[in-house]
Structures are given as structure tokens and as C-alpha cells.
Write an enzyme that holds these catalytic residues in place. Structure first.
Site, PDB file in Angstrom:
ATOM      1  N   TYR A 131      -2.954 -12.402  14.811  1.00  0.00           N
ATOM      2  CA  TYR A 131      -2.902 -11.270  13.879  1.00  0.00           C
ATOM      3  C   TYR A 131      -4.153 -10.401  14.035  1.00  0.00           C
ATOM      4  O   TYR A 131      -4.068  -9.176  14.208  1.00  0.00           O
ATOM      5  CB  TYR A 131      -2.770 -11.780  12.434  1.00  0.00           C
ATOM      6  CG  TYR A 131      -3.035 -10.719  11.392  1.00  0.00           C
ATOM      7  CD1 TYR A 131      -2.147  -9.660  11.210  1.00  0.00           C
ATOM      8  CD2 TYR A 131      -4.183 -10.765  10.604  1.00  0.00           C
ATOM      9  CE1 TYR A 131      -2.397  -8.667  10.251  1.00  0.00           C
ATOM     10  CE2 TYR A 131      -4.440  -9.788   9.648  1.00  0.00           C
ATOM     11  CZ  TYR A 131      -3.546  -8.749   9.476  1.00  0.00           C
ATOM     12  OH  TYR A 131      -3.806  -7.772   8.545  1.00  0.00           O
ATOM     13  N   ALA A 158       2.376  -2.621   9.014  1.00  0.00           N
ATOM     14  CA  ALA A 158       1.699  -3.673   9.783  1.00  0.00           C
ATOM     15  C   ALA A 158       2.517  -4.951   9.758  1.00  0.00           C
ATOM     16  O   ALA A 158       3.285  -5.194   8.830  1.00  0.00           O
ATOM     17  CB  ALA A 158       0.312  -3.945   9.203  1.00  0.00           C
ATOM     18  N   TYR A 159       2.330  -5.741  10.791  1.00  0.00           N
ATOM     19  CA  TYR A 159       2.828  -7.118  10.794  1.00  0.00           C
ATOM     20  C   TYR A 159       1.710  -7.935  10.154  1.00  0.00           C
ATOM     21  O   TYR A 159       0.614  -8.033  10.713  1.00  0.00           O
ATOM     22  CB  TYR A 159       3.083  -7.566  12.238  1.00  0.00           C
ATOM     23  CG  TYR A 159       3.586  -8.990  12.372  1.00  0.00           C
ATOM     24  CD1 TYR A 159       4.909  -9.250  12.722  1.00  0.00           C
ATOM     25  CD2 TYR A 159       2.737 -10.079  12.170  1.00  0.00           C
ATOM     26  CE1 TYR A 159       5.373 -10.553  12.861  1.00  0.00           C
ATOM     27  CE2 TYR A 159       3.199 -11.388  12.295  1.00  0.00           C
ATOM     28  CZ  TYR A 159       4.515 -11.612  12.641  1.00  0.00           C
ATOM     29  OH  TYR A 159       4.970 -12.906  12.777  1.00  0.00           O
ATOM     30  N   THR A 160       1.958  -8.503   8.981  1.00  0.00           N
ATOM     31  CA  THR A 160       0.879  -9.156   8.223  1.00  0.00           C
ATOM     32  C   THR A 160       1.093 -10.661   8.006  1.00  0.00           C
ATOM     33  O   THR A 160       0.317 -11.284   7.283  1.00  0.00           O
ATOM     34  CB  THR A 160       0.703  -8.484   6.844  1.00  0.00           C
ATOM     35  OG1 THR A 160       1.959  -8.531   6.156  1.00  0.00           O
ATOM     36  CG2 THR A 160       0.249  -7.042   6.978  1.00  0.00           C
ATOM     37  N   THR A 169      -8.020  -4.481   9.173  1.00  0.00           N
ATOM     38  CA  THR A 169      -8.220  -5.727   8.428  1.00  0.00           C
ATOM     39  C   THR A 169      -9.584  -6.384   8.662  1.00  0.00           C
ATOM     40  O   THR A 169     -10.204  -6.181   9.721  1.00  0.00           O
ATOM     41  CB  THR A 169      -7.121  -6.737   8.831  1.00  0.00           C
ATOM     42  OG1 THR A 169      -7.339  -7.988   8.178  1.00  0.00           O
ATOM     43  CG2 THR A 169      -7.118  -6.988  10.321  1.00  0.00           C
ATOM     44  N   ASP A 170     -10.006  -7.204   7.698  1.00  0.00           N
ATOM     45  CA  ASP A 170     -11.212  -8.027   7.849  1.00  0.00           C
ATOM     46  C   ASP A 170     -11.022  -9.121   8.905  1.00  0.00           C
ATOM     47  O   ASP A 170     -11.992  -9.708   9.378  1.00  0.00           O
ATOM     48  CB  ASP A 170     -11.597  -8.655   6.503  1.00  0.00           C
ATOM     49  CG  ASP A 170     -10.488  -9.518   5.906  1.00  0.00           C
ATOM     50  OD1 ASP A 170      -9.300  -9.180   6.087  1.00  0.00           O
ATOM     51  OD2 ASP A 170     -10.794 -10.522   5.233  1.00  0.00           O
ATOM     52  N   LEU A 226       0.825  -1.204   0.000  1.00  0.00           N
ATOM     53  CA  LEU A 226       0.000   0.000   0.000  1.00  0.00           C
ATOM     54  C   LEU A 226       0.863   1.259   0.000  1.00  0.00           C
ATOM     55  O   LEU A 226       0.578   2.214  -0.731  1.00  0.00           O
ATOM     56  CB  LEU A 226      -0.940  -0.015   1.212  1.00  0.00           C
ATOM     57  CG  LEU A 226      -1.933   1.131   1.305  1.00  0.00           C
ATOM     58  CD1 LEU A 226      -2.781   1.248   0.039  1.00  0.00           C
ATOM     59  CD2 LEU A 226      -2.828   0.959   2.528  1.00  0.00           C
TER      60      LEU A 226
END
Length: 294
Positions: free
Chosen positions: A128, A63-65, A104-105, A14
Site C-alpha cells: 500500500y 485510493a486503494y486503501t 498517506t503517512d 473524504l
């Protein structure tokens, strides 16, 4: 007067998408600190970077994704997705600036039967999702005004690692792939989300008035499973690879995924006049970028 916008996570999907869209003559100065300058793993680094720095807006794309890895590294996920966000929110509030934060979703359980609205009950299924939810809650508690939290889902782009690039890579090595068909959501092309964020960040309503901190949802329009997504990737890119549908139980992972996480986007469209493209049309544009860069 030029407004200064700091984008964290500038090397991510992003962040890079935002960087690719902003010009130098817009009356906005966008700064993209790298990890050496601003490391969200380290509170001292955050303090050092912002010491004496003036800014009007932080767009927090960092973010930590690593969803599965977060199960083994909950402290690290929490530091980046919650504690660092807490610190950023304090910093923004103390300067009477503004914040746009990406969530996030995965804050949802994924058991809905219709698209999730912003006020639906949250129930993360893994570390997460919990860390991202705690980040949201920190913002809401520290910044009752002048912050936007935008939840998104299934992000992909021409940058970094993502489902689209993984599928294309695997298809170059194999004749057939097993892909999950009982997880349903909506892919989000990072370039479209970036465009929406820039539109909001440069809008009069966002800049000129105090507003109540709000939650919004953004993904591309439409609904699909990972299986449908993979089929479309190959069809649109002219790649020959057979896709076999499998259930989640046939592909166990450390973290539980939401089975259904379609997001309702009516609120963000109404508030900021955001036009949202259909997911397959967005995918076609991303594949064109990948082809042109190849």
C-alpha cells in the site's frame, strides 16, 4: 467565470465530506463522478470520462486503501494508487489545469522520534505504502508545477468504514477489546481535511499563479496511540467498554504498520493559513454527527 472542480473517489470518506461542505453558489462547480462514470481500475474508463471534458482542478480522493489486502493484490493497489494517478497527472498537465492529490503517512518507515516533515526520507513498509509513494513520484515527475500532494493519516468520518465506527460496533457486541498501544500517530477527521482542501482550492494563491508542485502534511493536531483513540471514543460517546492495551506483535497483520507516523503540519498552516483542530475536539464533532444520524 465558474471554475469546474472534479472530485474523484466521491463515494469515499473524504469525497463525501467534501460534497457535504460545498454549496452551489460559490462560483465553483464541483463534480463527483461515480465509479460507473469514472473507474480508476480501468485506463479506458479514465480516457472515456475525460474525453473532451474541460475542468480547472482535479481533487483526487480515490485510493486503494485496504492496507492488508494490498499485500495479496499489489497489482490492483498499484493500478489505482499509481498508474491511474499517472494518467490523471498527464491529463491535468495537458490541459494546464491543477491537481490536489491525497497521499498517506504509510510512505514513511515509522521509525522517527519527532513529527515527520515533508522532506524526511520515505521508506514504505508494504505494498500500500509503495503504491502511494509511486503515485506521488508520478505527479512530481509529470507536473513540476501546479500540483499539491497532501499526506494524511488515520482518516475517519461519519461515512464508510473506519476505526471510530468499528470500535462503536464492537463495543455494542463485547465488554472488552484489545487495542494496540505501540503505534502512535494522529487521527484525521475527514470533514476537517475536506475543509482545508476546499480552502486551498478556492484561494487566490492556488488559482491565480503558477506555483511549484509541493508536498504538504495534514492531520488533526496532537498525538495518540490507537489505544488512546479507542479510550476517547468510548469516553466521549458514553459507551461502557473496557480497553486493554496490547503490542503490535500480539496482533499480527499481513502488512507492517508504521510505529510512529505523527505528521508535522507547519508547512500547510504557513502556506495557506489553515487552522487545524485538536484531534479529540474533532472526534467529539464526528461522534455528534453519528449520534444525530442514528
Amino acid at each position: 467565470m465558474t471554475k469546474t472542480i472534479i472530485v474523484t473517489g466521491g463515494s469515499g470518506q473524504l469525497g463525501q465530506s467534501i460534497r457535504g461542505l460545498v454549496g452551489s453558489d460559490s462560483g465553483y462547480l464541483y463534480l463527483f463522478p461515480n465509479r460507473e462514470e469514472l473507474n480508476l481500475n480501468d485506463c479506458a474508463s479514465i480516457d472515456a470520462f475525460f474525453a473532451g471534458k474541460e475542468f480547472d482542478l482535479i481533487i483526487n480522493c480515490a485510493a486503494y486503501t485496504a492496507v492488508d489486502q494490498a499485500e495479496a493484490e499489489p497489482e490492483l493497489a498499484d493500478q489505482i494508487n499509481h498508474m491511474a494517478v499517472n494518467k490523471l497527472a498527464k491529463m491535468v498537465a495537458s490541459r494546464q489545469a491543477r491537481l490536489i492529490h491525497i497521499s498517506t503517512d504509510y510512505v514513511f518507515a515509522g521509525e522517527n522520534f519527532k513529527p515527520y516533515i515533508e522532506s524526511d526520507k520515505v521508506a514504505p513498509q508494504g505494498e500500500y505504502g509503495f503504491s502511494k509513494l509511486r503515485g506521488e513520484q508520478a505527479i512530481e515527475s509529470l507536473m513540476p508545477n501546479n500540483a499539491l500532494i497532501i499526506r494524511t493519516s488515520w482518516v475517519y468520518s461519519a461515512f464508510g468504514n473506519n476505526f471510530v465506527k468499528t470500535m462503536l460496533k464492537l463495543a455494542s457486541q463485547r465488554d472488552e477489546l484489545n487495542v494496540i498501544y505501540d503505534q502512535v500517530g494522529t487521527p484525521t477527521y475527514a470533514a476537517d481535511l475536506a475543509q482545508a482542501i476546499i480552502q486551498i482550492a478556492q484561494s487566490d494563491g492556488f488559482n491565480n499563479n503558477t506555483f511549484k508542485t509541493e508536498l504538504y502534511h495534514y492531520s488533526n493536531e496532537g498525538v495518540c496511540s490507537w489505544y488512546d483513540f479507542a479510550i476517547s471514543i468510548f469516553e466521549l460517546s458514553g459507551v461502557s467498554c473496557q480497553v486493554l492495551p496490547i503490542e503490535t506483535k500480539d496482533y499480527p497483520t499481513p502488512a507492517k504498520r508504521p510505529h510512529y507516523s505523527v505528521l508535522n503540519k507547519a508547512k500547510i498552516k504557513q502556506a495557506y493559513g489553515i487552522q487545524i483542530p485538536y484531534w479529540k475536539e474533532a472526534l467529539q464533532r464526528c461522534l455528534k454527527v453519528l449520534e444525530d444520524n442514528h
